[in-house]
Design a protein around this motif. Sequence first.
Motif, short mmCIF file in Angstrom:
data_model
loop_
_atom_site.label_atom_id
_atom_site.label_comp_id
_atom_site.label_asym_id
_atom_site.label_seq_id
_atom_site.Cartn_x
_atom_site.Cartn_y
_atom_site.Cartn_z
N ALA A 94 -7.46 7.26 -2.61
CA ALA A 94 -8.55 6.33 -2.90
C ALA A 94 -9.81 6.73 -2.14
O ALA A 94 -10.93 6.51 -2.62
N THR A 120 -10.88 3.36 -10.58
CA THR A 120 -9.91 4.32 -10.07
C THR A 120 -9.73 4.18 -8.57
O THR A 120 -8.59 4.25 -8.05
N GLU A 145 -7.64 1.09 -8.07
CA GLU A 145 -6.25 1.27 -8.50
C GLU A 145 -5.47 2.17 -7.54
O GLU A 145 -4.30 1.90 -7.24
N LEU A 146 -6.09 3.22 -7.05
CA LEU A 146 -5.40 4.11 -6.11
C LEU A 146 -5.09 3.39 -4.80
O LEU A 146 -4.07 3.66 -4.16
N VAL A 190 0.86 -1.19 0.00
CA VAL A 190 0.00 0.00 0.00
C VAL A 190 0.89 1.23 0.00
O VAL A 190 1.80 1.36 0.83
N GLY A 191 0.64 2.15 -0.93
CA GLY A 191 1.41 3.39 -1.00
C GLY A 191 0.58 4.57 -0.54
O GLY A 191 -0.55 4.44 -0.05
N TRP A 192 1.16 5.77 -0.71
CA TRP A 192 0.46 7.00 -0.30
C TRP A 192 -0.78 7.25 -1.14
O TRP A 192 -1.68 7.99 -0.74
N SER A 193 -0.86 6.64 -2.31
CA SER A 193 -2.03 6.84 -3.16
C SER A 193 -3.30 6.27 -2.54
O SER A 193 -4.41 6.62 -2.95
N ALA A 194 -3.14 5.40 -1.51
CA ALA A 194 -4.32 4.84 -0.85
C ALA A 194 -5.15 5.94 -0.18
O ALA A 194 -6.36 5.81 -0.03
N THR A 238 -4.39 0.23 -4.53
CA THR A 238 -3.48 -0.91 -4.73
C THR A 238 -2.23 -0.51 -5.51
O THR A 238 -1.16 -0.32 -4.94
N THR A 239 -2.37 -0.37 -6.82
CA THR A 239 -1.20 -0.13 -7.66
C THR A 239 -0.76 1.34 -7.67
O THR A 239 0.41 1.64 -7.90
N GLY A 240 -1.70 2.25 -7.47
CA GLY A 240 -1.38 3.67 -7.52
C GLY A 240 -1.32 4.25 -8.92
O GLY A 240 -1.04 5.43 -9.10
#
Length: 269
Positions: free
Chosen positions: A152, A222, A225-226, A145-149, A228-230
């Motif tokens: 999300a 979206t 994706e945010l 998990v990255g900062w893009s989570a 998980t993969t970012g």
Amino acid sequence: MRHPLELFKEMGRDLLGSRELAWRLLIRDLSAKYRQSFLGVLWAFLPPIVMAAGFTVAKGSGVINLGNTALPYPAYVMFSMTLWQTFVEALNGPVQAVTSAKAMLSRINFPREALILAKLGEVFFNFGIKLILIVGLFVFFKIPVGWSAILALVALIHLIAFGTFLGLLLAPIGALYQDFTMGLTLFTGFWLFLTPVVYPIPGDGVFGSIVKLNPVTPLLVTTRELATTGVISDPQGFWIVSLITFVGLLLAWIIYRLAIPYVVERMSS
């Protein structure tokens, strides 16, 4: 409608004035919902778990070919089904709120926005419960998990807003005709299979075009994706649907305010 500025001021006043009533309605509905249920909050977990188990067995036995997913398939289905379930709750919320409050609407004068805010609060509360399942999924399947989570959650709000927009449009009709509410359940069941919940987005073909034109697809994908993969595969589609959502939400709010007095009159006659 002849004085739009006055209309918007009145809408803002009613929205702010409905907060306390919305909170009381939310507490009442949540208490009644889980007090009268033997399994309680487990119902928030069961649909995605059962769906994932069924499709995982079918995919593993070769009965159906659903293609490859970026996540382990059980996690993919459970996470996607959780998002879909949240969207459906946001769609059904306004219809259920107005239908169940018929007696209250015909006898008491109060800001009608309180009904919608209470249902929105219930949608976010239910997602908070489902978040436990999502965190457990990510830990069990070791999904990074990255900062893009964090972003999300923003995309999730857009998904909920789209469901609320449609629900507001349908609420007056649903309050008058009970069979319309039953038909909505059938329609969302069919809509599920036009949304990439249990399968990845098809690459081409007529069915692939239908799935891509489905307005829920860019919002749900979206969000997934945010988290998980970012990497967002269709940012343009996401922002187009989001713009339609928030403009439509304002228009649906106006239609809701204008229609409810006539609905109350029909119900009282």
